[in-house]
Design a protein around this motif. Sequence first.
Motif, short mmCIF file in Angstrom:
data_model
loop_
_atom_site.label_atom_id
_atom_site.label_comp_id
_atom_site.label_asym_id
_atom_site.label_seq_id
_atom_site.Cartn_x
_atom_site.Cartn_y
_atom_site.Cartn_z
N SER A 145 7.73 0.41 -12.32
CA SER A 145 6.44 0.01 -12.94
C SER A 145 5.97 1.69 -13.37
O SER A 145 6.15 2.21 -13.27
N GLN A 178 2.48 4.02 -12.94
CA GLN A 178 1.02 4.47 -12.75
C GLN A 178 0.04 5.28 -13.17
O GLN A 178 1.02 6.45 -14.02
N PRO A 179 -0.97 4.96 -13.24
CA PRO A 179 -1.68 5.50 -14.11
C PRO A 179 -1.87 7.45 -13.60
O PRO A 179 -2.03 8.06 -12.38
N GLN A 199 -4.12 9.79 -9.28
CA GLN A 199 -6.11 9.36 -9.19
C GLN A 199 -6.72 10.15 -8.06
O GLN A 199 -7.97 10.93 -7.98
N PHE A 222 6.31 4.63 -12.54
CA PHE A 222 6.93 5.02 -11.24
C PHE A 222 7.93 4.01 -10.39
O PHE A 222 8.11 2.63 -10.66
N VAL A 237 -8.85 -1.09 -13.42
CA VAL A 237 -7.85 -1.48 -13.99
C VAL A 237 -6.66 -0.66 -13.19
O VAL A 237 -5.33 -0.83 -13.06
N SER A 238 -6.91 0.84 -13.15
CA SER A 238 -6.20 1.80 -12.72
C SER A 238 -5.90 1.66 -11.11
O SER A 238 -4.54 1.59 -10.96
N GLU A 239 -6.69 1.32 -10.67
CA GLU A 239 -6.51 1.14 -8.95
C GLU A 239 -5.74 -0.31 -8.76
O GLU A 239 -5.15 0.13 -7.95
N GLN A 261 -3.66 -0.72 -10.14
CA GLN A 261 -2.09 -0.86 -10.59
C GLN A 261 -1.84 0.38 -9.96
O GLN A 261 -0.54 -0.10 -8.85
N VAL A 262 -2.64 1.20 -9.48
CA VAL A 262 -2.42 2.11 -7.88
C VAL A 262 -1.51 1.29 -6.51
O VAL A 262 -1.41 1.61 -5.43
N ASN A 274 1.11 -0.63 -6.82
CA ASN A 274 2.23 0.80 -6.63
C ASN A 274 2.65 0.62 -5.14
O ASN A 274 3.82 0.55 -4.50
#
Lengths: 576, 101
Positions: free
Chosen positions: A63, A65-66, A137, A160, B63-65, B67-68, B71
């Motif tokens: 997938s 990962q930001p 992050q 990722f 959105v970022s959080e 996705q994290v 994962n």
Amino acid sequence: MRTSFVRLILLIFFGAILLRLLYWQTFRGEELIALAENQHFEDQTIPAFRGSIFFSDNSVLASSQPNFILYGMPKVINQDERSKMTITLAKILWTEKFSKDLKEADEKEEIDKIRLDLNNKLTQDLYWVALAKDIDQGLKKKIEELHFNGLGFEETSKRFYPEGSSSAHLLGFVGSDSKGQSTGYFGLEGFYNGELRGLPGQIKREKDAFGLPILIGNFLSRGERNGKSLRLSIDRTVQYIVEDNLKKGIEKYGAKAASAVVMDPKTGNILALASFPNYDPAKFALFPKEFYKNPIVADHYEPGSTFKVLVMAAAINEDVVEDNTRCDICNGPLALGGFNIKTWNNKYYPDSTMTDVIVHSDNTGMVFVAKKLGLDNFYSYLKKFGFGDLTNIDLQDESAQDLRDKSEWREIDLATASFGQGIAVTPIQMVSAISAIANGGFLMEPHIVSEIRNEDSTFKVKPKIIRRVLNERAAKVVTEMMVKAVEDGESKYLKTKGFKIAGKTGTAQIPVAGHYDPNKTIASFVGFAPADDPKFVMLVRYDQPTSSTFGSETAAPTFFEIAKQLFPYFKIAPVH
Amino acid sequence: MTIIHKFEPEQKDKSSNLGKNKITFSLGLLIFILILAQIWVSHTVVNYGDKLKNIESLKKAYVSENQVLENEIAVNSSLSYIASQSASLGLNVAKDVKYIR
């Protein structure tokens, strides 16, 4: 007179204004519009996420990962701020990104290097400079809490892999191309790069003097299109079982390399695909480039005795032999074209049946079969089984060795090819060909992806029959021979009890500088189970095992160990 | 002096004059109201740019959080993680499977 003069002055004055207006509106008009747009409009690129890759049960294999790029604005940062900033940032970046195993002195040296690098970047005469990449992050939050002026973050994304280095050869990796764009290489990431990549969006809107968007201003947008997602036919559990056993096997047998592939013979779905040594696709640059190639689709090897079942199937299909046909040249070594053809253990069984030839893995018996088949038929069946051609599996790095032209084949070539030497195949070609025996005679196109998903639609990949190679009778007869080979052959003491498994061992010598090295072999085992209604076909291959050179003592035990774990998983009950 | 024509101011039609005035007045009033409305909307909306920017930043962060977190779930549900956690809990791979008919 005076009024005329004043009129003239006014005329000239207004004429000059008009000319100047003409100049600005017409000749410099476009330039000024562009400048104004720049000031009044902001362009924002909306990044598109790369599509995800899922196992058959929809669990995540790959997938996005930001990720962030930390940038600085040198013209905004003064000298004092810069000094304090570089010291603090260097420590944080070092702690987060690098190993903590270095000695203190080395650590200080490394931190100093980072600090100097940051300082050099921030002293450049630029408005914007990238300071560090791959900021996650958590690290971004830490840096933001420092409230340094002149720093910012640009969002990107990074691939990722929650399963780590599992399925590395299957996946490939994502790197950058010459334009700096994310591009997939090898495996699925390379083959499906166009589908996975997506298209970034664009927003163009009016902004005020503070740079904030004007809600009722002009607004143009093109939405981003995230990449398509792939759902694979790979079964997560089967993949884990295969990798676990292969890892143990490569250590146990002291092999240089190992690979295994499991396929559903009825559909061509690949259920598992693993090779070692492999690499971590998230850190591919740290591994040698030789590791990137997937041996299952790109490595050519001489299959050895595993090839015998295919030659036998061809001969039975052509009705030139039956399972009970007796070999009349199997009483000793064969002299052919200046060479002596012997059996692997120098044991000879006069008058053996074709079943015995497979059970004993008799090279002289196979020469008998090849002679009965003839070169024309033999060559034609090589082509029918897919050798010399790509299987068209959906992985980027597949290659196929061309077959030598039929006119170049001598008698000795036909003889050696009958027991799998002097001919080069890939593991995926081998397992596809054996699947034709397992499924009643059809050559299926192997594939990894079963679904391609868009945001609003799903495309299902259907099984594809390439051609019928054997009739059902021939497939059944050879299956029974392979069952006998497992039950009465060299690996009979290792087989999983209670299950009907069809299989064949292979021990092929490796050609080195024009001759075969007797101490270096490719040890393999290919088989399918349950023999009457196969749920899977599997090939296990060890490259240069050192504990034993034979397939029956290395690849076969691994095959049976994997099969033992697959039977309860596939809910296959023992027959006795 | 001979009077040719006596100049007398024309008697204007009072009713039509009133009508035209009304229309002009209404138009003027409408334009005035529209100007006021435009000023009020611009004044109100001018702050929304800031709110919009904040909402956009918040959306990006969520959105970022998301996705994290997805994962993280994927890592914690990976078979290798489950296997290692099972081993640390003392669970072993079944060496033999008994089939009951």
